[in-house]
Design a protein around this motif. Sequence first.
Motif, short mmCIF file in Angstrom:
data_model
loop_
_atom_site.label_atom_id
_atom_site.label_comp_id
_atom_site.label_asym_id
_atom_site.label_seq_id
_atom_site.Cartn_x
_atom_site.Cartn_y
_atom_site.Cartn_z
N SER A 141 14.80 -2.46 -2.90
CA SER A 141 15.15 -2.08 -1.55
C SER A 141 14.58 -3.08 -0.55
O SER A 141 13.49 -3.61 -0.75
CB SER A 141 14.59 -0.68 -1.23
OG SER A 141 14.78 -0.34 0.12
N ALA A 142 15.30 -3.30 0.54
CA ALA A 142 14.80 -4.12 1.64
C ALA A 142 13.96 -3.27 2.60
O ALA A 142 13.29 -3.79 3.47
CB ALA A 142 15.95 -4.77 2.39
N LEU A 143 14.02 -1.96 2.42
CA LEU A 143 13.30 -1.02 3.28
C LEU A 143 11.93 -0.70 2.69
O LEU A 143 11.64 -1.04 1.55
CB LEU A 143 14.11 0.26 3.44
CG LEU A 143 15.54 0.08 3.94
CD1 LEU A 143 16.28 1.41 3.94
CD2 LEU A 143 15.55 -0.54 5.33
N THR A 144 11.11 0.02 3.45
CA THR A 144 9.79 0.43 2.96
C THR A 144 9.79 1.88 2.51
O THR A 144 8.77 2.57 2.57
CB THR A 144 8.70 0.20 4.04
OG1 THR A 144 9.08 0.91 5.22
CG2 THR A 144 8.52 -1.28 4.33
N SER A 145 10.93 2.34 2.07
CA SER A 145 11.04 3.66 1.45
C SER A 145 12.29 3.68 0.58
O SER A 145 13.21 2.88 0.77
CB SER A 145 11.12 4.77 2.50
OG SER A 145 12.32 4.69 3.23
N ALA A 146 12.29 4.59 -0.37
CA ALA A 146 13.44 4.76 -1.26
C ALA A 146 13.44 6.19 -1.76
O ALA A 146 12.38 6.78 -1.98
CB ALA A 146 13.37 3.79 -2.43
N ALA A 187 4.68 -2.00 4.85
CA ALA A 187 5.36 -3.30 4.79
C ALA A 187 4.37 -4.40 4.42
O ALA A 187 3.19 -4.35 4.77
CB ALA A 187 6.00 -3.62 6.14
N VAL A 188 4.86 -5.39 3.69
CA VAL A 188 4.07 -6.57 3.32
C VAL A 188 4.60 -7.74 4.14
O VAL A 188 5.81 -7.98 4.17
CB VAL A 188 4.19 -6.86 1.81
CG1 VAL A 188 3.53 -8.19 1.47
CG2 VAL A 188 3.60 -5.72 1.00
N THR A 189 3.71 -8.45 4.81
CA THR A 189 4.10 -9.59 5.62
C THR A 189 4.89 -10.60 4.79
O THR A 189 4.46 -11.01 3.72
CB THR A 189 2.85 -10.27 6.22
OG1 THR A 189 2.13 -9.31 6.99
CG2 THR A 189 3.23 -11.44 7.11
N GLY A 190 6.07 -10.96 5.30
CA GLY A 190 6.91 -11.96 4.64
C GLY A 190 7.79 -11.40 3.53
O GLY A 190 8.61 -12.13 2.99
N THR A 244 0.87 -1.18 0.00
CA THR A 244 0.00 0.00 0.00
C THR A 244 0.90 1.23 0.00
O THR A 244 1.73 1.40 0.90
CB THR A 244 -0.91 0.02 1.25
OG1 THR A 244 -1.70 -1.17 1.23
CG2 THR A 244 -1.80 1.24 1.26
N LEU A 245 0.76 2.08 -1.00
CA LEU A 245 1.60 3.27 -1.11
C LEU A 245 1.22 4.29 -0.05
O LEU A 245 0.04 4.48 0.25
CB LEU A 245 1.47 3.87 -2.51
CG LEU A 245 1.79 2.92 -3.67
CD1 LEU A 245 1.68 3.66 -5.00
CD2 LEU A 245 3.16 2.29 -3.52
N SER A 246 2.23 4.96 0.52
CA SER A 246 2.00 5.94 1.59
C SER A 246 2.23 7.37 1.11
O SER A 246 1.31 8.16 1.04
CB SER A 246 2.90 5.65 2.79
OG SER A 246 2.64 4.38 3.32
N THR A 247 3.49 7.70 0.83
CA THR A 247 3.81 9.06 0.40
C THR A 247 4.77 9.03 -0.78
O THR A 247 5.59 8.12 -0.85
CB THR A 247 4.46 9.89 1.54
OG1 THR A 247 5.64 9.21 1.98
CG2 THR A 247 3.51 10.10 2.68
N PRO A 248 4.67 9.97 -1.67
CA PRO A 248 3.78 11.13 -1.65
C PRO A 248 2.33 10.73 -1.96
O PRO A 248 2.08 9.70 -2.60
CB PRO A 248 4.34 12.05 -2.73
CG PRO A 248 5.10 11.16 -3.65
CD PRO A 248 5.59 10.01 -2.83
N ALA A 307 6.34 -6.47 -4.04
CA ALA A 307 7.11 -7.14 -2.99
C ALA A 307 7.60 -8.51 -3.46
O ALA A 307 6.99 -9.15 -4.32
CB ALA A 307 6.25 -7.30 -1.74
N ASN A 308 8.70 -8.95 -2.86
CA ASN A 308 9.26 -10.28 -3.10
C ASN A 308 9.44 -10.94 -1.75
O ASN A 308 9.97 -10.34 -0.83
CB ASN A 308 10.61 -10.15 -3.81
CG ASN A 308 11.21 -11.49 -4.19
OD1 ASN A 308 11.32 -12.38 -3.37
ND2 ASN A 308 11.63 -11.61 -5.43
#
Length: 191
Positions: free
Chosen positions: A71-76, A45-48, A24-28, A92-93
């Motif tokens: 990216s392993a993070l939830t932002s870039a 974040a996506v579970t798993g 689910t996209l957050s910002t912008p 997600a992967n």
Amino acid sequence: MAGNWSSSGSKEIVIDITAPSAPTLSTPANGAYTNDTTPTLSWGAVTGASQYQIQVDKNSTFSSPTWTATSALTSATASTLAEGTYYWRVRANNGVDATGNWGSYSPSRSFNIDTIAPTGTSISVNGGATYATSTGVTLTLAATGAAQMRFKNDSGSYGSYVSYSTLHSHTLANTQGTRTVTVQFKDAAGN
């Protein structure tokens, strides 16, 4: 054959045919304006999920992405982008299999990069009059690309921003003599 058997062995294997859900996209926010040419994109974040793939494109079909990252993070933070409208999406992967069990892309969003301040600015008091008999005046304004404006009297401080319009009722300082009113314009991106 004397009934001799070799020792047996076993090996476990994980079967994972379930792709992760779309982030689910957050910002912008969808349709947001920014003057930051390297915007930070974030999502839930996506579970798993162990990694995410981000795409940014000037085309809503993502036919030729302008920028792609993993990216392993939830932002870039995007690389430097030029002025214009961009679309972005993320998938997600779960990282379980070597071939990459990628989920579907999120629904895309758009954002606008604008680094140019409003142009063609002008202000007129009471239709260009030289004198006024009241401190209450009507300002006629023009600014290409403006979304908001604010005012100050003489050498005072600027007031709060208000929505841009071509006419504005204003009160000058309550003293006799020459008065100056100054306007500042900004666009939706804050320029």
